[in-house]
Design a protein around this motif. Structure first.
Motif, short mmCIF file in Angstrom:
data_model
loop_
_atom_site.label_atom_id
_atom_site.label_comp_id
_atom_site.label_asym_id
_atom_site.label_seq_id
_atom_site.Cartn_x
_atom_site.Cartn_y
_atom_site.Cartn_z
N ASP A 85 61.07 -50.68 39.79
CA ASP A 85 59.76 -50.21 40.22
C ASP A 85 59.47 -48.88 39.53
O ASP A 85 60.28 -47.94 39.58
CB ASP A 85 59.74 -50.02 41.74
N ILE A 86 58.29 -48.80 38.89
CA ILE A 86 57.92 -47.59 38.16
C ILE A 86 57.09 -46.70 39.08
O ILE A 86 55.89 -46.88 39.23
CB ILE A 86 57.13 -47.94 36.87
N ASP A 87 57.77 -45.76 39.70
CA ASP A 87 57.13 -44.90 40.70
C ASP A 87 56.59 -43.62 40.08
O ASP A 87 56.87 -42.51 40.54
CB ASP A 87 58.11 -44.59 41.84
N LEU A 88 55.81 -43.79 39.01
CA LEU A 88 55.14 -42.67 38.36
C LEU A 88 53.67 -42.66 38.80
O LEU A 88 53.16 -43.68 39.28
CB LEU A 88 55.22 -42.82 36.84
N PRO A 89 52.98 -41.54 38.64
CA PRO A 89 51.57 -41.48 39.06
C PRO A 89 50.73 -42.55 38.36
O PRO A 89 50.95 -42.86 37.18
CB PRO A 89 51.13 -40.08 38.64
N ASP A 90 49.75 -43.11 39.07
CA ASP A 90 48.87 -44.11 38.47
C ASP A 90 48.07 -43.53 37.31
O ASP A 90 47.77 -44.23 36.34
CB ASP A 90 47.91 -44.66 39.52
N SER A 91 47.72 -42.27 37.39
CA SER A 91 46.91 -41.63 36.35
C SER A 91 47.78 -41.03 35.25
O SER A 91 47.54 -39.93 34.78
CB SER A 91 46.03 -40.55 36.97
N ARG A 92 48.82 -41.74 34.85
CA ARG A 92 49.76 -41.21 33.87
C ARG A 92 49.21 -41.29 32.45
O ARG A 92 48.36 -42.12 32.14
CB ARG A 92 51.07 -41.97 33.96
N ASP A 93 49.73 -40.44 31.57
CA ASP A 93 49.43 -40.52 30.14
C ASP A 93 50.73 -40.27 29.38
O ASP A 93 51.80 -40.17 29.99
CB ASP A 93 48.33 -39.53 29.73
N ALA A 94 50.64 -40.16 28.05
CA ALA A 94 51.85 -40.03 27.23
C ALA A 94 52.67 -38.79 27.59
O ALA A 94 53.87 -38.74 27.31
CB ALA A 94 51.47 -40.02 25.76
N THR B 127 58.98 -36.01 31.48
CA THR B 127 59.36 -35.69 32.86
C THR B 127 60.75 -36.23 33.19
O THR B 127 61.19 -37.23 32.62
CB THR B 127 58.34 -36.28 33.86
N PRO B 128 61.45 -35.59 34.10
CA PRO B 128 62.79 -36.07 34.49
C PRO B 128 62.77 -37.50 35.03
O PRO B 128 63.68 -38.28 34.73
CB PRO B 128 63.22 -35.06 35.56
N HIS C 133 64.00 -44.59 32.12
CA HIS C 133 64.35 -45.04 30.76
C HIS C 133 65.85 -45.28 30.66
O HIS C 133 66.31 -46.29 30.11
CB HIS C 133 63.89 -43.98 29.76
N ASN C 134 66.64 -44.35 31.18
CA ASN C 134 68.11 -44.46 31.09
C ASN C 134 68.61 -45.68 31.87
O ASN C 134 69.54 -46.36 31.42
CB ASN C 134 68.77 -43.19 31.62
#
Length: 259
Positions: free
Chosen positions: A215-224, A229-230, A236-237
């Motif tokens: 599950d990718i629990d990053l903000p919906d409004s993400r960009d490159a 970010t940690p 990724h790891n």
């Protein structure tokens, strides 16, 4: 997907490309699939699309069994699929013509889709006049114009440079946010998968099966910028550790087979 397997008969015997995949893609979600080369990602996508018959198991969308190609399932391929003798508008209308949509509706949907993918002003241009990234936009517009419930994308940016990939990836995510379609996206690029998706599935080496669901629990409004970010690095790891082990297993099997 319920216990989906695909077995191919080859001159050297049967090869299991996909093995016992049972997974659910939530409605209106964005799911990416990553895995080693030859693990069956594209085969699984072909089964979902109805272009490939499963040897075992079944696929359904909103409770409807997938038994063959369906206008409600749109596919964007890796290869350039624009028709060189048709301009942008005519290319976008092509799939709608194939399913018998009337001309007035074709023109309206084509214009809407062309604007959605950022090609307004290029309606009368031919593929030879467009960059590779623009031609992929045409392919995406052609799929969106049919208004499918599910959009399947099989490494659509693989032939493009990294800068164009990032730009188009951001565009695809914005389009998904506006259309609320369900997207399943196959890629080799872990960063691309994390940037675009709500969930990433990791496939094993052949026979391909799902070995991790992230599950990718990053903000919906993400960009490159999120790549620094940690949390991005943690995700990724995790994916890379699974892929690295499966890639090594694949190389070992290939070396053994070649001896």
């Amino acid at each position: 997907m319920n216990n989906v397997s695909v077995v191919f008969d080859t001159p050297s015997g049967s090869v299991t490309a996909v093995d016992s995949v049972t997974e659910h893609v939530p409605h209106a979600s964005f799911v990416s699939i990553v895995g080693p080369s030859g693990c069956g990602k594209s085969t699984l996508l072909a089964v979902i699309s109805g272009l490939q018959k499963a040897s075992n198991g079944a696929v359904s969308i909103a409770g409807r069994p997938v038994t063959g190609p369906d206008p409600k399932i749109g596919v964007v391929f890796q290869e350039d699929s624009t028709l060189p003798w048709r301009n942008v508008e005519e290319n976008v209308c092509f799939a709608m013509q194939m399913i018998g949509i009337d001309k007035a509706t074709q023109r309206k949907r084509a214009q809407d889709a062309i604007e959605l993918v950022g090609l307004a002003g290029f309606e009368k241009s031919y593929p030879s006049m467009l960059s590779g990234g623009m031609r992929q936009r045409v392919a995406l517009a052609r799929t969106l114009a049919v208004q499918p419930e599910v959009v399947l994308m099989d490494e659509p940016f693989a032939a493009l440079d990294q800068q164009t990939r990032l730009f188009l990836g951001a565009e695809v995510r914005q389009i998904w946010a506006r259309t609320h379609q369900t997207v399943v996206f196959v890629t080799h690029d872990i960063s691309e998968a994390i940037l675009l998706s709500q969930q990433v599935w990791v496939m094993s080496y052949r026979p391909g099966t799902i070995i991790d669901v992230v599950d990718i629990d990053l903000p919906d409004s993400r960009d490159a910028g999120v790549v620094s970010t940690p949390r991005f690095n943690e995700l990724h790891n995790r994916i890379w550790s699974s892929l690295q082990a499966e890639s090594k297993r694949g190389f070992a099997q290939q070396e053994t087979a070649s001896k």
